[in-house]
Design a protein around this motif. Structure first.
Motif, PDB file in Angstrom:
ATOM      1  N   GLU A  26       0.817  -1.536  -0.285  1.00  0.00           N
ATOM      2  CA  GLU A  26      -0.012  -0.052  -0.059  1.00  0.00           C
ATOM      3  C   GLU A  26       0.762   1.117   0.078  1.00  0.00           C
ATOM      4  O   GLU A  26       2.226   1.003   0.201  1.00  0.00           O
ATOM      5  N   ALA A  27      -0.019   2.327  -0.545  1.00  0.00           N
ATOM      6  CA  ALA A  27       0.894   3.359  -0.294  1.00  0.00           C
ATOM      7  C   ALA A  27       0.996   4.270   0.539  1.00  0.00           C
ATOM      8  O   ALA A  27       1.099   4.316   1.385  1.00  0.00           O
ATOM      9  N   MET A  28       3.144   4.695   0.466  1.00  0.00           N
ATOM     10  CA  MET A  28       3.336   5.059   2.149  1.00  0.00           C
ATOM     11  C   MET A  28       2.431   6.354   2.501  1.00  0.00           C
ATOM     12  O   MET A  28       3.246   7.304   1.737  1.00  0.00           O
ATOM     13  N   ALA A  29       2.062   6.140   4.037  1.00  0.00           N
ATOM     14  CA  ALA A  29       1.337   8.444   4.204  1.00  0.00           C
ATOM     15  C   ALA A  29       2.108   8.397   4.914  1.00  0.00           C
ATOM     16  O   ALA A  29       2.715   9.431   5.148  1.00  0.00           O
ATOM     17  N   ASP A  30       3.029   7.082   5.730  1.00  0.00           N
ATOM     18  CA  ASP A  30       3.765   7.831   7.064  1.00  0.00           C
ATOM     19  C   ASP A  30       5.376   7.463   6.485  1.00  0.00           C
ATOM     20  O   ASP A  30       5.301   6.056   5.982  1.00  0.00           O
ATOM     21  N   TRP A  31       6.080   8.187   5.830  1.00  0.00           N
ATOM     22  CA  TRP A  31       7.482   8.546   6.109  1.00  0.00           C
ATOM     23  C   TRP A  31       8.713   7.425   6.899  1.00  0.00           C
ATOM     24  O   TRP A  31       9.623   6.516   6.713  1.00  0.00           O
ATOM     25  N   ASP A  32       8.797   7.471   8.197  1.00  0.00           N
ATOM     26  CA  ASP A  32       9.393   6.702   9.331  1.00  0.00           C
ATOM     27  C   ASP A  32       8.257   5.518   9.081  1.00  0.00           C
ATOM     28  O   ASP A  32       8.781   5.002  10.659  1.00  0.00           O
ATOM     29  N   THR A  33       7.698   5.003   8.551  1.00  0.00           N
ATOM     30  CA  THR A  33       6.835   3.631   9.465  1.00  0.00           C
ATOM     31  C   THR A  33       8.076   2.636   8.634  1.00  0.00           C
ATOM     32  O   THR A  33       9.006   2.698   7.630  1.00  0.00           O
ATOM     33  N   PRO A  34       8.574   1.877   9.244  1.00  0.00           N
ATOM     34  CA  PRO A  34       9.112   1.027   9.802  1.00  0.00           C
ATOM     35  C   PRO A  34       9.485  -0.282   8.177  1.00  0.00           C
ATOM     36  O   PRO A  34       8.368  -0.609   8.539  1.00  0.00           O
ATOM     37  N   VAL A  35      10.727   0.012   8.043  1.00  0.00           N
ATOM     38  CA  VAL A  35      10.922  -1.605   6.617  1.00  0.00           C
ATOM     39  C   VAL A  35      10.027  -3.041   6.808  1.00  0.00           C
ATOM     40  O   VAL A  35      10.650  -3.184   8.145  1.00  0.00           O
ATOM     41  N   PHE A  36       9.287  -3.781   6.095  1.00  0.00           N
ATOM     42  CA  PHE A  36       9.018  -4.663   6.591  1.00  0.00           C
ATOM     43  C   PHE A  36      10.185  -5.584   6.661  1.00  0.00           C
ATOM     44  O   PHE A  36      11.138  -5.583   5.856  1.00  0.00           O
ATOM     45  N   VAL A  37      10.169  -6.344   7.201  1.00  0.00           N
ATOM     46  CA  VAL A  37      10.521  -7.791   7.586  1.00  0.00           C
ATOM     47  C   VAL A  37      10.009  -9.025   7.602  1.00  0.00           C
ATOM     48  O   VAL A  37       9.560  -9.258   7.862  1.00  0.00           O
ATOM     49  N   PRO A  95      11.988  -5.452   0.696  1.00  0.00           N
ATOM     50  CA  PRO A  95      11.054  -4.378   1.259  1.00  0.00           C
ATOM     51  C   PRO A  95      11.511  -3.236   1.443  1.00  0.00           C
ATOM     52  O   PRO A  95      10.845  -1.918   0.910  1.00  0.00           O
ATOM     53  N   TRP A  96      12.906  -3.280   1.398  1.00  0.00           N
ATOM     54  CA  TRP A  96      13.729  -1.217   1.215  1.00  0.00           C
ATOM     55  C   TRP A  96      13.705  -0.812   0.312  1.00  0.00           C
ATOM     56  O   TRP A  96      12.968   0.228  -0.142  1.00  0.00           O
ATOM     57  N   LEU A  97      13.688  -1.147  -1.338  1.00  0.00           N
ATOM     58  CA  LEU A  97      13.539  -0.973  -2.388  1.00  0.00           C
ATOM     59  C   LEU A  97      12.032  -0.717  -3.002  1.00  0.00           C
ATOM     60  O   LEU A  97      12.365   0.471  -3.001  1.00  0.00           O
ATOM     61  N   LEU A  98      10.940  -1.254  -2.153  1.00  0.00           N
ATOM     62  CA  LEU A  98       9.245  -0.417  -2.420  1.00  0.00           C
ATOM     63  C   LEU A  98       9.226   0.805  -1.666  1.00  0.00           C
ATOM     64  O   LEU A  98       8.744   1.400  -1.947  1.00  0.00           O
ATOM     65  N   THR A 138      11.924   2.749  -0.897  1.00  0.00           N
ATOM     66  CA  THR A 138      12.700   3.867  -1.000  1.00  0.00           C
ATOM     67  C   THR A 138      12.814   4.549  -2.950  1.00  0.00           C
ATOM     68  O   THR A 138      12.493   5.742  -2.687  1.00  0.00           O
ATOM     69  N   TYR A 139      12.230   3.588  -3.722  1.00  0.00           N
ATOM     70  CA  TYR A 139      11.967   3.587  -4.806  1.00  0.00           C
ATOM     71  C   TYR A 139      10.363   4.059  -5.534  1.00  0.00           C
ATOM     72  O   TYR A 139      10.110   4.659  -6.009  1.00  0.00           O
ATOM     73  N   ALA A 140       9.690   3.807  -4.829  1.00  0.00           N
ATOM     74  CA  ALA A 140       8.148   3.584  -4.778  1.00  0.00           C
ATOM     75  C   ALA A 140       7.545   4.039  -3.170  1.00  0.00           C
ATOM     76  O   ALA A 140       6.172   4.132  -4.481  1.00  0.00           O
ATOM     77  N   SER A 141       7.425   3.976  -3.394  1.00  0.00           N
ATOM     78  CA  SER A 141       6.514   4.731  -1.633  1.00  0.00           C
ATOM     79  C   SER A 141       5.567   3.974  -1.507  1.00  0.00           C
ATOM     80  O   SER A 141       4.387   4.169  -1.167  1.00  0.00           O
ATOM     81  N   PHE A 142       5.942   2.424  -1.206  1.00  0.00           N
ATOM     82  CA  PHE A 142       5.464   1.758  -1.421  1.00  0.00           C
ATOM     83  C   PHE A 142       5.899   0.925  -0.016  1.00  0.00           C
ATOM     84  O   PHE A 142       6.129   0.876   0.358  1.00  0.00           O
TER      85      PHE A 142
END
Length: 583
Positions: free
Chosen positions: A469-480, A544-547, A549-553
């Motif tokens: 889903e689109a990231m509304a909060d850029w501080d959301t922890p990266v999924f693991v 997760p990091w690529l999504l 950083t580069y797609a804001s998902f």
């Protein structure tokens, strides 16, 4: 021209017949005039005819003959174009729609050496002549017609760009190409323009989660979403300054608001930022738009101080810019971006804004009309009229092969490759490995393998009951991923890689031989060494990091499924074709 000649013949015919016999009724005059076009007008000796009628007698049949010639020529041109495309065009680009966006793409791809075929429904479109003058064949037909796409060589094309000016029509074109999947013999990438920003974001999300298809890949794009990226990269205008920058954004249209979000996002990703940047939004509805942005992107306030300044600088009756920005903030830069949707209004605002700003503050005027005189007026930066003012032609800069082809999937493919190279270097792998070359020097087969890895993200996520889903909060922890999920997805990635290598002619060999296309890793997952398995695990960890950083998902888990994850060594999981030569 033909219509004007026909009209002149009618007028002269009516006048001439009236001069021949003033008592002739208007209906009879009109009937006699029509006879002129059918080559059957006969009345009186030629030497007694009025001059107007004499001219009409010759002009009318010449007009008919010329119109007939035009019709025959148009049919011939269309048939010749179809024949030329069918015989000569392979791995080409199809551009559907010759509005401003489509025309720019057609020209820029042609200038980059691609073969281009255009489809335009309106035969009177002025862009048709411009394309043909540049050697671009144009089919004057409906792009949503299956036969038209076939005539354009859709089964042999490399790229297709749907830019018809209507989101529904563009979607229909993509569906038609997708329906031909079983007929295809080579890969095609479809780029579908969606003018609605939020709809485009939703479709991007859907596309990333879609089933992987090795022959068709669809990406959605919006010039106002990718335009700010190009703008912030142009003229050295980046947010990576020595201190927090100050951006002055005039205008709250699609482009201006997208610029605010992209600038704040970039500053958020800066690892050495010294504090929040400031963005001042200037428009009549600046306060309303500020609240809307902060509601949609709550994390924006953590990296950006967004200030609203109500006012319309394009209105001569509006008070001049009253902001304390007549100097550069300590350590940072001030840049003013004029992003009004009307070019003339943008120029008026820029002239008034230039008077209120320190001459050291760069002013960038974003224009949307490719033929705008504003661009010519601002073509020379540093002019006496408007010093330190630059123009940014949105369509000229955005509608290019470089930006279009380096979209989300391509960017992630390059990031996957960079991660692989870094891991191999850390392990001391030999530099002569062709798979470790820089992206620009990488063989196409290895590039495509990384693209396939990016295309396969969605199917992988579905395997572990996840979505994006689109990231509304850029501080959301990266999924693991959990260890179980990581092992499953790494095994699937190995199977995908094996299938890809086999399609390219590779087979198992005890020692890697690039010339003979032999590879020791073309074996089932459970036969790999742990070091080799780690390559696939690392590729999965990057997702997760690529999504983000580069797609804001961001990746999110769906409600738990009833069935448990299959074991990574379960035969049903294996998708590769383990033939005898890979044993």
């Amino acid at each position: 021209m033909t219509a004007a000649a026909a009209l002149a013949a009618v007028v002269l015919g009516l006048i001439g017949i009236g001069q021949l016999d003033a008592k002739t009724a208007i209906v009879d005059r009109l009937y006699g005039t029509v006879e002129l076009f059918s080559f059957s007008f006969t009345t009186g000796p030629a030497e007694s005819l009025p001059v107007a009628l004499e001219i009409a007698r010759f002009l009318a049949p010449v007009t008919v003959a010329y119109a007939g010639f035009q019709a025959i020529a148009a049919i011939f041109v269309q048939q010749w174009t179809e024949f030329r495309v069918q015989v000569l065009f392979r791995e080409h680009v199809i551009v559907c729609g010759l509005g401003w966006t489509g025309l720019r793409f057609a020209i820029s791809f042609r200038d980059q050496g691609f073969k281009v075929v255009a489809i335009e429904k309106d035969p009177s479109a002025t862009a048709i002549a411009e394309c043909r003058n540049r050697g671009i064949p144009v089919l004057t037909s409906d792009a949503t017609d299956r036969l038209t796409l076939t005539k354009a060589g859709s089964l042999r094309a490399r790229y297709l760009i749907a830019a018809c000016g209507d989101d529904g029509v563009n979607g229909d074109v993509a569906l038609l190409v997708q329906a031909e999947a079983t007929k295809r013999q080579r890969r095609i990438q479809c780029f579908v323009h969606i003018s609605d920003d939020r709809l485009c974001a939703l479709l991007e999300e859907t596309a990333l989660l879609a089933s992987s298809n090795e022959l068709i890949h669809i990406e959605y794009f919006n010039v106002y979403r990718i335009g700010p990226r190009a703008l912030l990269n142009a003229h050295g205008l980046t947010v990576a300054t020595q201190g927090p920058p100050h951006f002055l954004v005039i205008g709250t249209g699609n482009f201006g608001l997208s610029l605010v979000v992209e600038a704040a996002r970039r500053w958020h990703l800066e690892t050495e930022k010294t504090g929040p940047m400031q963005i001042t939004l200037v428009a009549a509805d600046a306060e309303v738009q500020r609240e809307a942005i902060l509601t949609r992107y709550p994390a924006l306030a953590k990296s950006c101080r967004l200030v609203a300044s109500p006012g319309d600088l394009s209105d001569p009756d509006c008070p001049p810019l009253q902001l304390p920005i007549g100097h550069r903030p300590p350590g940072g830069d001030t840049v003013a971006f004029f992003c009004l949707e009307d070019d003339a209004a943008g120029l008026r605002a820029a002239i008034r804004g230039r008077r209120s700003l320190d001459v050291a503050v760069p002013v960038v005027v974003c224009t949307t009309n490719r033929a705008s005189s504003v661009t010519e007026l601002l073509s020379e930066a540093g002019s006496n009229l408007l010093p330190n003012v630059w123009s940014f032609e949105v369509l000229e800069r955005v509608c290019t092969p470089e930006l279009l082809l380096n979209g989300t999937s391509e960017t992630m493919a390059q990031a996957f490759h960079a991660g692989y190279v870094n891991n191999e270097l850390a392990k001391g792998s030999p530099l002569d490995n062709p798979a470790m070359r820089p992206w620009g020097e990488l063989a196409e087969t290895f590039k495509q393998s990384n693209r396939d890895l990016a295309f396969d993200i969605g199917p992988k996520l579905r395997k572990v009951n996840c979505a994006i889903e689109a990231m509304a909060d850029w501080d959301t922890p990266v999924f693991v991923f959990s260890d179980e999920e990581l092992e499953l997805l790494a095994g699937l990635e190995h199977d995908r890689w094996c299938a890809d290598r086999k399609r390219d002619g590779w087979s198992y060999g005890l020692v890697r031989n690039n010339d003979a296309k032999r590879h020791p890793d073309l074996v089932p997952w459970d036969q790999l060494t742990e070091d080799t398995k780690d390559k696939d695990r690392e590729a999965v960890r990057l997702i997760p990091w690529l999504l983000a950083t580069y797609a804001s998902f961001s990746i999110v888990r769906r409600p738990p499924a009833e069935e448990s994850f299959p074991d990574a060594s379960t035969p049903d999981r294996v998708e590769a074709d383990w033939s005898a030569d890979s044993a």
